[in-house]
Enzyme design. Structure first.
Site, PDB file in Angstrom:
ATOM      1  N   ASP A   1       0.809  -1.220   0.000  1.00 30.22           N
ATOM      2  CA  ASP A   1       0.000   0.000   0.000  1.00 30.22           C
ATOM      3  C   ASP A   1       0.845   1.274   0.000  1.00 30.22           C
ATOM      4  OD1 ASP A   1      -2.205  -1.592  -0.091  1.00 30.22           O
ATOM      5  OD2 ASP A   1      -2.923  -1.145   1.930  1.00 30.22           O
TER       6      ASP A   1
ATOM      7  N   ARG B   1     -11.644   7.651   0.112  1.00 25.76           N
ATOM      8  CA  ARG B   1     -11.936   6.396   0.807  1.00 25.76           C
ATOM      9  C   ARG B   1     -10.979   6.181   1.982  1.00 25.76           C
ATOM     10  NH1 ARG B   1     -11.054   1.603  -2.390  1.00 25.76           N
ATOM     11  NH2 ARG B   1     -11.212   0.850  -0.277  1.00 25.76           N
TER      12      ARG B   1
HETATM   13  C1  UD1 Z   1      -5.512  -5.987   2.797  1.00 25.71           C
HETATM   14  C2  UD1 Z   1      -5.610  -4.480   2.787  1.00 25.71           C
HETATM   15  C3  UD1 Z   1      -5.043  -3.924   1.477  1.00 25.71           C
HETATM   16  C4  UD1 Z   1      -3.609  -4.423   1.295  1.00 25.71           C
HETATM   17  C5  UD1 Z   1      -3.534  -5.940   1.444  1.00 25.71           C
HETATM   18  C6  UD1 Z   1      -2.109  -6.461   1.434  1.00 25.71           C
HETATM   19  C7  UD1 Z   1      -7.561  -4.070   4.143  1.00 25.71           C
HETATM   20  C8  UD1 Z   1      -8.988  -3.672   4.199  1.00 25.71           C
HETATM   21  N1  UD1 Z   1      -7.007  -4.109   2.929  1.00 25.71           N
HETATM   22  O1  UD1 Z   1      -6.279  -6.467   1.698  1.00 25.71           O
HETATM   23  O2  UD1 Z   1      -5.059  -2.509   1.553  1.00 25.71           O
HETATM   24  O3  UD1 Z   1      -3.153  -4.065   0.007  1.00 25.71           O
HETATM   25  O4  UD1 Z   1      -4.142  -6.363   2.679  1.00 25.71           O
HETATM   26  O5  UD1 Z   1      -1.374  -5.867   2.464  1.00 25.71           O
HETATM   27  O6  UD1 Z   1      -6.930  -4.295   5.156  1.00 25.71           O
HETATM   28  N2  UD1 Z   1      -5.578 -14.043  -1.450  1.00 25.71           N
HETATM   29  C9  UD1 Z   1      -5.967 -15.287  -1.914  1.00 25.71           C
HETATM   30  N3  UD1 Z   1      -7.030 -15.904  -1.298  1.00 25.71           N
HETATM   31  C10 UD1 Z   1      -7.704 -15.338  -0.262  1.00 25.71           C
HETATM   32  C11 UD1 Z   1      -7.294 -14.071   0.214  1.00 25.71           C
HETATM   33  C12 UD1 Z   1      -6.219 -13.454  -0.399  1.00 25.71           C
HETATM   34  O7  UD1 Z   1      -5.385 -15.830  -2.849  1.00 25.71           O
HETATM   35  O8  UD1 Z   1      -8.654 -15.945   0.241  1.00 25.71           O
HETATM   36  C13 UD1 Z   1      -4.398 -13.385  -2.073  1.00 25.71           C
HETATM   37  C14 UD1 Z   1      -4.745 -12.045  -2.707  1.00 25.71           C
HETATM   38  O9  UD1 Z   1      -5.221 -12.216  -4.032  1.00 25.71           O
HETATM   39  C15 UD1 Z   1      -3.409 -11.329  -2.631  1.00 25.71           C
HETATM   40  C16 UD1 Z   1      -2.780 -11.854  -1.331  1.00 25.71           C
HETATM   41  O10 UD1 Z   1      -3.489 -13.050  -1.037  1.00 25.71           O
HETATM   42  O11 UD1 Z   1      -2.604 -11.711  -3.711  1.00 25.71           O
HETATM   43  C17 UD1 Z   1      -2.872 -10.929  -0.142  1.00 25.71           C
HETATM   44  O12 UD1 Z   1      -4.214 -10.525   0.028  1.00 25.71           O
HETATM   45  P1  UD1 Z   1      -4.799 -10.101   1.450  1.00 25.71           P
HETATM   46  O13 UD1 Z   1      -3.679  -9.983   2.435  1.00 25.71           O
HETATM   47  O14 UD1 Z   1      -5.931 -11.009   1.776  1.00 25.71           O
HETATM   48  O15 UD1 Z   1      -5.342  -8.660   1.136  1.00 25.71           O
HETATM   49  P2  UD1 Z   1      -6.682  -7.993   1.607  1.00 25.71           P
HETATM   50  O16 UD1 Z   1      -7.062  -8.475   2.967  1.00 25.71           O
HETATM   51  O17 UD1 Z   1      -7.720  -8.086   0.536  1.00 25.71           O
END
Ligand code: UD1
Length: 420
Positions: free
Chosen positions: A307, A399
């Site tokens: 981020d 946002r």
């Molecule tokens: C959160 C943050 C976002 C930040 C991200 C990574 C919030 C609201 N948002 O997003 O600003 O950019 O962490 O620091 O806190 N993934 C999967 N399967 C899943 C979940 C995730 O494959 O079920 C993958 C995603 O596609 C991505 C990676 O895991 O490549 C990390 O995602 P994740 O840490 O879950 O990000 P968010 O929680 O969506």
């Protein structure tokens, strides 16, 4: 429609106060559902994601009173519906926490698939894995996810990838479950620790948040009438640190936790900036030269945060030499580089790698905020550039950044919001 107009070439100087963390607040607000009573949350940032969250919670029967600009009293005694409206949940990603919170409290949730920044594929398989591990059944049809359980029973969950969202949802669903849940390969971001601190203050039994193994001993109920203050925003603080580097400025960033900023600090020192840690709670960044080139790879915490990648990209675009960013979290996080190129940057990207051939200066241009952090990066670019920059799609910026113009104006920027 609103746009932000910036007259550039300003070296930012002065002090800025950091707001409460967006990513912590958007987890704590839905977590109040587990309280089944009144909670008071302080240091809530005044941003549009929070307004949207409050709207969603109200549709479920939650009563919210704004006691002060940053203080919300949230009464979750009467949950009338477990179905969150699709038009609101699609506005941002963090609506997925409603699934864990409603399932934890009501054993049933129907939530529209989340929206948010278009950074690439954003699957929920790991969230679903956590819900199912505790005994829930899930159904993801017609743009909605429905989760149901007769009983939630603690279990061991191994996350296949380090996911912030899945770690938080796994915590939310296990707080009131029967027995012990362990979350292995958990994410360690500061907002995960903040959510655990909030839940523990409310009477939950969570240990290990901030490490890759979190253990939750389920409790029967949480305490009512407690007050909690949200942690300062690591990403907002990092944004101002990078603004100091890109504008060759001198900014003191107050109300931050400097420990959360170590990866950024290390990189901007490598770029030639001076960083002074003021008792762990404030940080002063000064930069009086063109930044040196640097390479980064984004990683889960405590690595360099994705981020802050676009804001770092601005500093790199005017650095001496060619810098490289390796984006390891998201597939499409380089859309902003096309906007920077319109301002004279020389950036090429191939998949998840981008090369920033440093130029002496950026030049103002009309540009589009493609997502939240890209928008913040363009604000910094506009301040450092020669001439006038007009930034469109500012709703992305609103946002996640509170009073962004006011904060930059206090540092000397010539920035205003114009209605068209
Ligand atoms: C959160 C943050 C976002 C930040 C991200 C990574 C919030 C609201 N948002 O997003 O600003 O950019 O962490 O620091 O806190 N993934 C999967 N399967 C899943 C979940 C995730 O494959 O079920 C993958 C995603 O596609 C991505 C990676 O895991 O490549 C990390 O995602 P994740 O840490 O879950 O990000 P968010 O929680 O969506």
């Amino acid at each position: 429609m609103e746009k932000i107009v910036i007259e550039g070439k300003t070296r930012l100087k002065g002090t800025v106060e950091i707001s409460g963390a967006k990513n912590a607040a958007v987890a704590i607000l839905p977590a109040t559902i587990l309280v089944n009573g009144i909670s008071t949350i302080e240091n809530v940032p005044n941003i549009s994601d929070i307004e949207t969250y409050c709207e969603i919670l109200k549709t479920l029967g939650v009563k919210i009173k704004k006691l002060a600009e940053h203080t919300l009293e949230i009464d979750t005694r009467n949950i009338e519906s477990v179905e969150a409206p699709l038009d609101l949940t699609s506005k941002f990603r963090a609506s997925y926490y409603l699934t864990g919170a409603l399932l934890g409290r009501c054993k049933h949730a129907i939530v529209g698939m989340p929206g948010g920044c278009k950074l690439g594929a954003r699957p929920m398989d790991q969230h679903i894995k956590a819900f199912e591990a505790l005994g829930a059944t899930t159904d993801t049809e017609q743009g909605k996810i429905e989760v149901k359980a007769k009983r939630l029973i603690g279990n061991s969950i191994y996350l296949d990838i380090v996911s912030v969202g899945a770690t938080i949802n796994a915590m939310l669903v296990s707080v009131l479950a029967e027995g012990i849940t362990t979350i292995e390969n958990a994410a360690k971001e500061p907002h995960i620790v903040d959510l655990a601190n909030f839940l523990n203050k409310m009477g939950a039994n969570i240990v290990g948040a901030g490490t890759d193994r979190i253990r939750v001993q389920g409790v029967k109920e949480l305490k009512k009438n407690e007050t909690y203050s949200v942690v300062p925003d690591q990403i907002e603080a990092g944004t101002f640190m990078l603004a100091a580097v890109a504008t060759r400025g001198d900014i003191t960033i107050k109300n931050c936790i400097t420990k959360h900023l170590e990866s950024v600090t290390a990189k901007i020192i490598e770029m030639g900036a001076n960083v002074e840690d003021i008792e762990g709670e404030a940080i002063r960044v000064t930069c009086n030269k063109r930044p040196n080139k640097v390479n980064i790879k984004t990683l889960p915490y405590p690595g360099f945060p994705t981020d802050l990648q676009p804001q770092m990209g601005v500093a790199m675009s005017i650095a001496e030499g060619t810098s490289i960013i390796n984006e390891s979290i998201w597939d499409s996080r380089f859309q902003y580089t096309e906007e920077l190129n319109r301002m004279g940057a020389k950036i090429t990207s191939q998949g998840k790698v981008a090369f920033f051939e440093g130029v002496e200066k950026l030049v103002g241009a009309p540009v589009y905020a493609t997502d939240l952090r890209a928008g913040a990066a363009l604000v910094i670019a506009g301040i450092t550039a020669e001439g006038t920059t007009q930034i469109y799609n500012v709703e992305h910026i609103d946002r996640g950044y509170e009073h962004i113009e006011e904060k930059f104006i206090k540092l000397g920027a010539k920035i205003k919001r114009v209605k068209e």
